[in-house]
Design a protein around this motif. Structure first.
Motif, PDB file in Angstrom:
ATOM      1  N   HIS A  38       1.110  -1.145  -0.003  1.00 21.91           N
ATOM      2  CA  HIS A  38      -0.174  -0.259   0.276  1.00 21.91           C
ATOM      3  C   HIS A  38       1.012   1.538  -0.025  1.00 21.91           C
ATOM      4  O   HIS A  38       0.582   2.294  -0.146  1.00 21.91           O
ATOM      5  N   LEU A  39       1.736   1.357   0.609  1.00 24.91           N
ATOM      6  CA  LEU A  39       2.735   2.708   0.930  1.00 24.91           C
ATOM      7  C   LEU A  39       3.779   3.347  -0.194  1.00 24.91           C
ATOM      8  O   LEU A  39       3.549   3.491  -0.921  1.00 24.91           O
ATOM      9  N   ARG A  40       4.076   1.667  -0.723  1.00 27.52           N
ATOM     10  CA  ARG A  40       5.043   1.573  -2.210  1.00 27.52           C
ATOM     11  C   ARG A  40       4.073   2.538  -3.493  1.00 27.52           C
ATOM     12  O   ARG A  40       4.752   3.050  -4.097  1.00 27.52           O
ATOM     13  N   GLU A  41       2.889   0.996  -3.462  1.00 25.31           N
ATOM     14  CA  GLU A  41       1.980   2.324  -4.375  1.00 25.31           C
ATOM     15  C   GLU A  41       1.542   3.683  -3.898  1.00 25.31           C
ATOM     16  O   GLU A  41       0.588   3.955  -5.591  1.00 25.31           O
TER      17      GLU A  41
ATOM     18  N   ILE B 239       9.473  -8.417  -3.171  1.00 24.14           N
ATOM     19  CA  ILE B 239       8.090  -8.233  -4.120  1.00 24.14           C
ATOM     20  C   ILE B 239       7.196  -6.746  -3.419  1.00 24.14           C
ATOM     21  O   ILE B 239       6.078  -6.167  -4.684  1.00 24.14           O
ATOM     22  N   ASN B 240       7.723  -5.930  -2.726  1.00 26.38           N
ATOM     23  CA  ASN B 240       6.948  -5.537  -2.018  1.00 26.38           C
ATOM     24  C   ASN B 240       8.076  -4.143  -1.831  1.00 26.38           C
ATOM     25  O   ASN B 240       7.790  -3.164  -0.868  1.00 26.38           O
ATOM     26  N   SER B 241       9.237  -4.164  -2.353  1.00 24.61           N
ATOM     27  CA  SER B 241      10.531  -3.501  -1.859  1.00 24.61           C
ATOM     28  C   SER B 241      11.643  -3.527  -3.108  1.00 24.61           C
ATOM     29  O   SER B 241      11.245  -4.058  -4.128  1.00 24.61           O
ATOM     30  N   ASP B 242      12.584  -2.079  -3.206  1.00 27.75           N
ATOM     31  CA  ASP B 242      13.660  -3.039  -4.137  1.00 27.75           C
ATOM     32  C   ASP B 242      14.294  -3.505  -3.748  1.00 27.75           C
ATOM     33  O   ASP B 242      15.461  -3.686  -4.912  1.00 27.75           O
ATOM     34  N   CYS B 243      15.236  -3.751  -2.594  1.00 24.91           N
ATOM     35  CA  CYS B 243      16.190  -4.322  -2.119  1.00 24.91           C
ATOM     36  C   CYS B 243      15.694  -5.276  -0.702  1.00 24.91           C
ATOM     37  O   CYS B 243      14.991  -4.118  -0.410  1.00 24.91           O
ATOM     38  N   SER B 244      16.496  -5.763  -0.936  1.00 22.29           N
ATOM     39  CA  SER B 244      16.153  -6.990   0.783  1.00 22.29           C
ATOM     40  C   SER B 244      17.484  -7.539   0.509  1.00 22.29           C
ATOM     41  O   SER B 244      18.125  -7.129   0.197  1.00 22.29           O
ATOM     42  N   ILE B 245      17.802  -7.182   2.425  1.00 21.75           N
ATOM     43  CA  ILE B 245      19.075  -7.478   2.555  1.00 21.75           C
ATOM     44  C   ILE B 245      19.542  -8.723   3.405  1.00 21.75           C
ATOM     45  O   ILE B 245      18.327  -9.039   4.361  1.00 21.75           O
ATOM     46  N   PHE B 246      20.633  -9.839   3.080  1.00 15.91           N
ATOM     47  CA  PHE B 246      20.549 -10.184   4.387  1.00 15.91           C
ATOM     48  C   PHE B 246      22.517 -10.792   5.242  1.00 15.91           C
ATOM     49  O   PHE B 246      23.123 -10.095   4.738  1.00 15.91           O
ATOM     50  N   SER B 247      21.745 -10.737   6.414  1.00 16.38           N
ATOM     51  CA  SER B 247      23.726 -11.281   7.064  1.00 16.38           C
ATOM     52  C   SER B 247      23.576 -13.039   7.508  1.00 16.38           C
ATOM     53  O   SER B 247      22.195 -13.976   7.725  1.00 16.38           O
ATOM     54  N   PHE B 248      24.610 -13.200   6.727  1.00 17.39           N
ATOM     55  CA  PHE B 248      25.476 -14.744   7.218  1.00 17.39           C
ATOM     56  C   PHE B 248      25.752 -14.624   8.581  1.00 17.39           C
ATOM     57  O   PHE B 248      27.118 -16.426   8.152  1.00 17.39           O
ATOM     58  N   HIS B 249      26.087 -14.317   9.140  1.00 14.34           N
ATOM     59  CA  HIS B 249      26.620 -14.335  10.670  1.00 14.34           C
ATOM     60  C   HIS B 249      26.430 -15.697  11.594  1.00 14.34           C
ATOM     61  O   HIS B 249      25.054 -16.055  11.531  1.00 14.34           O
ATOM     62  N   PRO B 250      27.117 -16.206  12.004  1.00 15.20           N
ATOM     63  CA  PRO B 250      26.774 -17.641  13.079  1.00 15.20           C
ATOM     64  C   PRO B 250      25.687 -17.375  13.039  1.00 15.20           C
ATOM     65  O   PRO B 250      25.062 -18.557  13.455  1.00 15.20           O
ATOM     66  N   VAL B 251      24.937 -16.522  13.909  1.00 19.70           N
ATOM     67  CA  VAL B 251      23.809 -16.485  15.372  1.00 19.70           C
ATOM     68  C   VAL B 251      22.659 -16.597  14.193  1.00 19.70           C
ATOM     69  O   VAL B 251      21.699 -16.652  14.624  1.00 19.70           O
ATOM     70  N   LYS B 252      23.442 -16.405  12.747  1.00 21.23           N
ATOM     71  CA  LYS B 252      21.425 -16.139  11.701  1.00 21.23           C
ATOM     72  C   LYS B 252      21.410 -17.673  10.595  1.00 21.23           C
ATOM     73  O   LYS B 252      22.251 -18.595  11.290  1.00 21.23           O
ATOM     74  N   HIS B 253      20.164 -17.697  10.363  1.00 22.53           N
ATOM     75  CA  HIS B 253      19.716 -18.772  10.574  1.00 22.53           C
ATOM     76  C   HIS B 253      20.973 -19.563   9.258  1.00 22.53           C
ATOM     77  O   HIS B 253      20.803 -20.775   9.622  1.00 22.53           O
ATOM     78  N   LEU B 254      21.731 -19.381   8.568  1.00 20.66           N
ATOM     79  CA  LEU B 254      22.338 -19.816   7.564  1.00 20.66           C
ATOM     80  C   LEU B 254      23.646 -19.180   7.453  1.00 20.66           C
ATOM     81  O   LEU B 254      23.469 -17.974   7.695  1.00 20.66           O
ATOM     82  N   THR B 255      24.871 -19.258   7.469  1.00 25.99           N
ATOM     83  CA  THR B 255      26.376 -19.018   7.963  1.00 25.99           C
ATOM     84  C   THR B 255      27.745 -19.395   6.750  1.00 25.99           C
ATOM     85  O   THR B 255      26.923 -20.617   6.244  1.00 25.99           O
ATOM     86  N   THR B 256      27.598 -18.151   6.774  1.00 24.58           N
ATOM     87  CA  THR B 256      28.950 -18.324   5.656  1.00 24.58           C
ATOM     88  C   THR B 256      30.091 -17.307   6.471  1.00 24.58           C
ATOM     89  O   THR B 256      31.401 -16.660   5.983  1.00 24.58           O
ATOM     90  N   GLY B 257      30.465 -18.101   8.445  1.00 25.61           N
ATOM     91  CA  GLY B 257      31.699 -17.227   8.908  1.00 25.61           C
ATOM     92  C   GLY B 257      30.879 -15.481   9.120  1.00 25.61           C
ATOM     93  O   GLY B 257      30.405 -15.380   9.941  1.00 25.61           O
TER      94      GLY B 257
END
Ligand SMILES: Cc1ncc(COP(=O)(O)O)c(C=O)c1O
Length: 375
Positions: free
Chosen positions: A141-144, A171-189
């Motif tokens: 709604h805000l984006r539209e 779907i409702n944003s321009d960009c999304s970011i993830f972190s792969f720090h060890p406490v997160k759902h999946l990690t890369t270190g």
């Protein structure tokens, strides 16, 4: 009982084998695993493009360089890790802290009030706090209806789905970011990624990740051109191999987190300690946050933290309001009217949740908490 942290990685022999295989390969960085990892994230999140980077903060920085200009005013949440609003400052833009709603996410109704009052607001940076996705209908709604850019900080929420909208699908944003720090759902270190559905945004992110450098097929073999001021935010092939191996297990990681959350929900049913929200299917539970009114207890939050640690349980606090940090105060922040955040901060703490948390360990967390609060 060994120390139980609030979050921890789950590494198995397949992860180790994947990393070792890459260590024995020709490419430790800028090789095929990076691209493979990006494609796997793109396909998992149902987004069009992904740029994997050195960490979640770098992902936020690159996305901000692409989405914002100096002086832009950006609505964001005080209830996040520092990196969210820091990335707005990195590019000379201005964060505006908006109060949170009951679930710990930015209050999108208040955002709409701000947008109505001030048409110069350029963007909203949301955070799917604790893994609980931001209301997607409201975001749409805000984006539209307003001329705004939206970045979703999904550092907490890969694997979460909101009525069919996957975290990171943009779907409702321009960009999304993830972190792969060890406490997160999946990690890369260390590691992170930006997803987007815009080819233009994707190409700029790629250039900015590598020093602003461009190499085109018509250039001489040694030639490259620096066209803007970029950075080295590259992720390695070693990290990407680990990420690819971890991604295969992401759904089972989320399932286990949900199982743990449901057990906490049940254990706390009759307690004075209340979950931030009870299970509703839209959270991938990076955190299990609870609230209690400490003024009604004969123990302070600090004493609770100390006593839990004496029992080897590492409860944590997410988050100290960013706008109240000394650096932000020196910039003139800190006096915003954020009563929901202020009350939340006085009451909240997070219980351990990670896939390898055993039933025995979880029982120990619950028993320790109850003993201390009832003692
Ligand atoms: C909400 C949020 N955004 C961004 C970040 C930054 O990610 P990283 O630690 O990978 O730089 C974090 C990290 O904890 C986070 O929790």
């Amino acid at each position: 009982m060994n120390f139980i942290p609030y979050g921890k990685q789950s590494i198995d022999r397949y992860d180790v084998d994947a990393v070792v295989e890459t260590l024995r390969s020709d490419y430790l960085t800028t090789g095929p695993k990076v691209r493979e990892f990006e494609e796997a994230i793109t396909s998992y999140c149902e987004a069009s493009y992904c740029v994997a980077v050195a960490n979640g903060t770098g992902a936020l920085h690159l996305a901000s360089l692409v989405l914002l200009n100096r002086g832009d005013r950006v609505l964001t949440t005080p209830n996040s890790f520092l990196a969210t609003s820091n990335s707005i400052l990195y590019v000379g833009a201005e964060p505006i802290f908006v109060d949170i709603a009951k679930d710990g996410n930015i209050d999108l109704d208040l955002c709409e009030e701000e947008l109505r009052k001030d048409s110069s607001i350029k963007a909203i940076y949301t955070v799917a706090f604790s893994g609980n996705m931001v209301n997607q209908e409201k975001l749409k709604h805000l984006r539209e209806n307003y001329n705004i850019t939206i970045l979703e900080d999904n550092a907490h929420s890969i694997g979460a789905v909101y009525n069919g909208v996957k975290a990171g699908s943009c779907i409702n944003s321009d960009c999304s970011i993830f972190s792969f720090h060890p406490v997160k759902h999946l990690t890369t270190g260390e590691g992170g990624a930006v997803t987007t559905n815009s080819k233009e945004v994707y190409e700029r992110l790629l250039t900015l990740r590598g020093h602003g450098m461009v190499k085109t097929p018509n250039m001489k073999p040694w030639e490259y051109e620096m066209r803007e001021l970029g950075f080295n935010y590259r992720i390695t092939d070693i990290q990407s191999a680990l990420g690819l191996s971890q991604l295969k297990k992401l759904d089972s990681f989320v399932e286990r987190r949900v199982e743990i959350a449901k057990k906490y929900d049940k254990a706390l049913e009759k307690s004075i300690v209340k979950p931030l929200y009870t299970y509703h299917g839209k959270s991938s539970y990076h955190l299990y946050v609870v609230r209690v009114n400490f003024s009604k207890l004969n123990i302070s939050k600090e004493e609770l933290f100390i006593k839990m640690r004496e029992r080897n349980v590492g409860i944590q606090l997410h988050y100290i309001p960013i706008n109240k940090q000394p650096y932000y105060k020196a910039l003139g922040y800190g006096e915003e009217k954020t009563p929901v955040m202020d009350r939340y901060y006085s009451e909240c703490f997070s219980l351990p949740v990670f896939p390898k948390l055993t039933d025995k360990e979880q029982n120990h967390v619950i028993e320790s908490l109850m003993e201390i609060l009832n003692g």
